[in-house]
Scaffold this active site. Structure first.
Site: not given
Lengths: 279, 405
Positions: A59, A70, A185
């Site tokens: 990725e 994040d 995911y």
């Protein structure tokens, strides 16, 4: 699993990778790097080392100014990369160079919606496809807002990989399965990216639930917070088809004293983690 | 004209829910709860009680005769949101959402703040409603709005200083969203403006529309019949006081609506935050809207002397009102805002928040272009106590700026 290999242009790298690994009784190891951290040249060396050490899928994180999904490690690497002057164009060129070296390894872009919309989504997807990318992971485009993106990506045969959360309902999961190509995911925790000391019980429970619900239609990869061999073993035992590691990789890069040390440490880490990927 | 937006969470192409998957259950629960309580008489009664008995509504609509004479044109009326408890319009929304959170059984409230007004508004609402309160504020803003940090602490809120990115409002929002993702099962995110994913822009607009509804009633009472003002002026950062002032007038097409953005050092520089006049559409903080961004889609660093306007995005409904040309968006520089801050203080004895001073500046400018018989309402979103140090520093640096408009 959907086989997309209809003609030479279309990518089946993700599909083929999971099928091959299944035969070898191995869980896919997927690694994330922030492109341009510490430099774009170093990113190329880092990814090369990762692939040569055994990483199955890459990725490439295209840094965004405001990465809300994040944690501190990736935030700070993204900030550093942007300060160095990394542009999305440089990340796409990085993908082209890697594609020449590694014709079979799936390469995904992970970034935020506005990076695509800022350039124009059609243009962005088209140049990404030309660079040899296989798909996208966009944490701030949920399936509900994905109509244009899915249409354009599907025309170009780029995979659209959506995230599944630990609190997802079966209705939403069904909708995500129908719109996902490549793999599911599964986000292992409530929270942003970043290492966790230990796995939550609900993570293991959720992997089993999602695997059961997906019924083999797509591989299920688990990410967020994973960084140790023990965690990998537990997730593999719970039935995951892929393991995603991001912040831990960035941490190794950050802690390395020089280029050589970074690459040696990454190689050592990947070989160590690979042990846990055996099913 | 039938204005029924949002339709499926969208204002034309703007708005939506561009959020990480983990937040979906929370957003869906919020939408269902809001739609339920919006129509619930008990809830509305309780909110009305707090707005009137606790917060001091209705706020006056004051005819600013001295300012009108100073401008020498149309009559200027000031909607005094600076007199609302907490010192700004923010309390309308924090009481509304605070009550809603309580009904939903949430005990922990988080919020972002720029100038600190929304932080203070949230902290006082949490204090009176018995909720835990944590506020995210950019490190740069904690410096320039020290007084409000102190007020939040006194009110029992925990203030988290945000050191990431540009250390202003957008980074405070980022950090609050990250907290929300991590604690979504227990925590209510109390957005302070008409921004973020649906249903926030709609919900905050609805809670702030009390401003516009009162303006309408007060104008009718003053001038009889169905009298409406000729123009409404309000400042726009995220755009909640403007949306609350505009919304009840949207279908009254002869009432002109003006949103005033912060022009900072001027639109020819990069040091401004005039999102609607200088930006282009993109996706940020859960919504599609106009944004200040570079050619690669990175969010720009913005500047305004007023922390509350220092934001690279804007509410999606404003983006829509701009595109359909129902509202006009203009801007006012730091220097002009300072001048109007001083003018209003000197001529009317009202020290405005620097945010609101942007609106005052444009109201004076507009009044000069209009007839003496015409009437402008300008929403004074907050009071300026928090800004006196900033203004003093500015004047010390720019000794030549005299009091004129």
């Amino acid at each position: 699993m959907k086989n997309l290999n209809i003609d030479g242009l279309k990518s089946s790298r993700i599909h083929d990778t999971f099928v091959d690994l299944k035969k070898q009784k191995t869980c896919a190891l997927i690694c994330y790097v922030v492109a341009g951290y510490p430099t774009i040249q170093m990113s190329e060396k880092i990814i090369t080392t990762l692939i040569e050490s055994g990483v199955d899928i890459i990725e490439i994180g295209i840094p965004f100014s405001d990465p809300i999904a994040d944690g501190p490690v990736i935030q700070s690497a993204s900030y550093q990369s942007l300060t160095n002057g990394t542009t999305p164009e440089m990340c796409i060129k990085l993908c082209s160079r890697l594609r020449k070296k590694f014709p079979k390894t799936p390469i995904l872009f992970m970034t935020y919606a506005n990076i695509l919309y800022g350039t124009g989504i059609k243009k962005f997807l088209t140049i990404s496809k030309k660079s040899g990318a296989d798909g996208f992971i966009l944490p701030d485009i949920p399936v509900d807002e994905s109509a244009d993106y899915i249409k354009l990506a599907s025309d170009l045969d780029l995979s659209t990989i959506f995230l599944v959360s630990p609190n997802i309902s079966n209705d939403r999961l069904s909708s995500i399965i129908s719109k996902t190509t490549g793999f599911i995911y599964l986000v292992s925790v409530f929270g942003t990216t970043g290492e966790r000391k230990q796995l939550e019980e609900y993570t293991i429970k959720k992997i089993k639930e999602v695997k059961k619900y997906v019924r083999g239609r797509l591989p299920v990869s688990v990410g967020f917070g994973i960084g140790t061999l023990e965690q990998v073993r537990t997730i593999v035992a719970a039935g995951a088809d892929g393991i995603i590691i991001g912040s831990k990789i960035i941490k190794i890069i950050k802690d390395g004293k020089n280029q050589k040390e970074i690459l040696i440490n990454l190689e050592g880490f990947i070989k160590h983690i690979k042990i846990g990927c055996k099913i | 004209m039938d204005y029924i937006y949002p339709v499926n969470g969208k204002y034309g192409e703007y708005g939506g829910k561009f959020i990480p998957e983990t937040l979906f259950p929370a957003i869906e629960e919020l939408e269902i709860s809001y739609n339920k309580y919006k129509k619930n008489k008990e809830f509305q009664k309780e909110l009305f009680y707090y707005l009137t008995q606790y917060a001091g509504r209705p706020t006056p609509l004051y005819f600013a005769k001295n300012l009108t004479d100073f401008a020498g044109g149309a009559q200027i009326f000031i909607k005094r949101e600076d007199l609302l408890h907490g010192g700004a319009h923010k309390t309308n929304n924090t009481l509304g959402q605070g009550l809603l959170a309580k009904k939903m059984g949430k005990k922990r409230i988080i919020a972002e703040t720029g100038a600190g007004q929304h932080g203070v508004g949230t902290a006082l609402a949490c204090a009176v409603l018995g909720l835990d309160c944590e506020i995210y504020m950019g490190a740069k803003d904690t410096q320039r709005q020290k007084l409000n940090v102190f007020r939040m602490n006194i009110l029992g809120a925990r203030v988290h200083k945000v050191d990431s990115g540009t250390q202003t409002l957008k980074d405070a929002v980022n950090e609050a969203i990250r907290d929300w993702i991590s604690n979504v099962q227990t925590t209510y995110f109390l957005f302070g403006s008409v921004v973020g994913p649906h249903p926030y822009p709609m919900m905050v607009r609805d809670f702030q529309s009390v401003i516009g509804r009162e303006i309408k009633d007060q104008m009718k009472k003053k001038f009889g019949g169905n009298f409406l003002p000729d123009a409404i002026v309000a400042c726009v950062g995220g755009g909640s006081n403007a949306m609350g002032s505009f919304y009840p007038f949207i279908e009254d097409s002869h009432v002109s609506l003006y949103g005033v953005e912060a022009g900072g050092l001027g639109l020819k520089t990069t040091k401004h935050c005039s999102t609607l006049t200088g930006g282009k559409p993109g996706i940020f903080h859960g919504m599609k809207t106009y944004l200040l961004q570079d050619e690669n889609g990175q969010i720009s660093e913005t500047h305004s002397i007023s922390a509350g306007l220092d934001y690279p995005g804007v509410g999606p409904e404003h983006s829509f009102l701009k595109d359909i040309k129902r509202a006009n968006y203009v801007n006012c520089t730091d220097k002009e805002a300072i001048q109007s801050f001083l003018t209003l203080s000197k001529y009317e004895g009202i020290i405005p928040a620097l945010e609101s001073a942007h609106a005052i500046h444009y109201a004076i400018k507009l009044a000069r272009r209009m007839k003496k018989s015409e009437k402008i309402v300008v929403t004074l979103s907050g009071r300026g106590d928090k800004d006196v140090e900033t203004v003093q520093n500015y004047l010390d640096r720019n000794k030549t700026d005299s009091i004129k408009n």
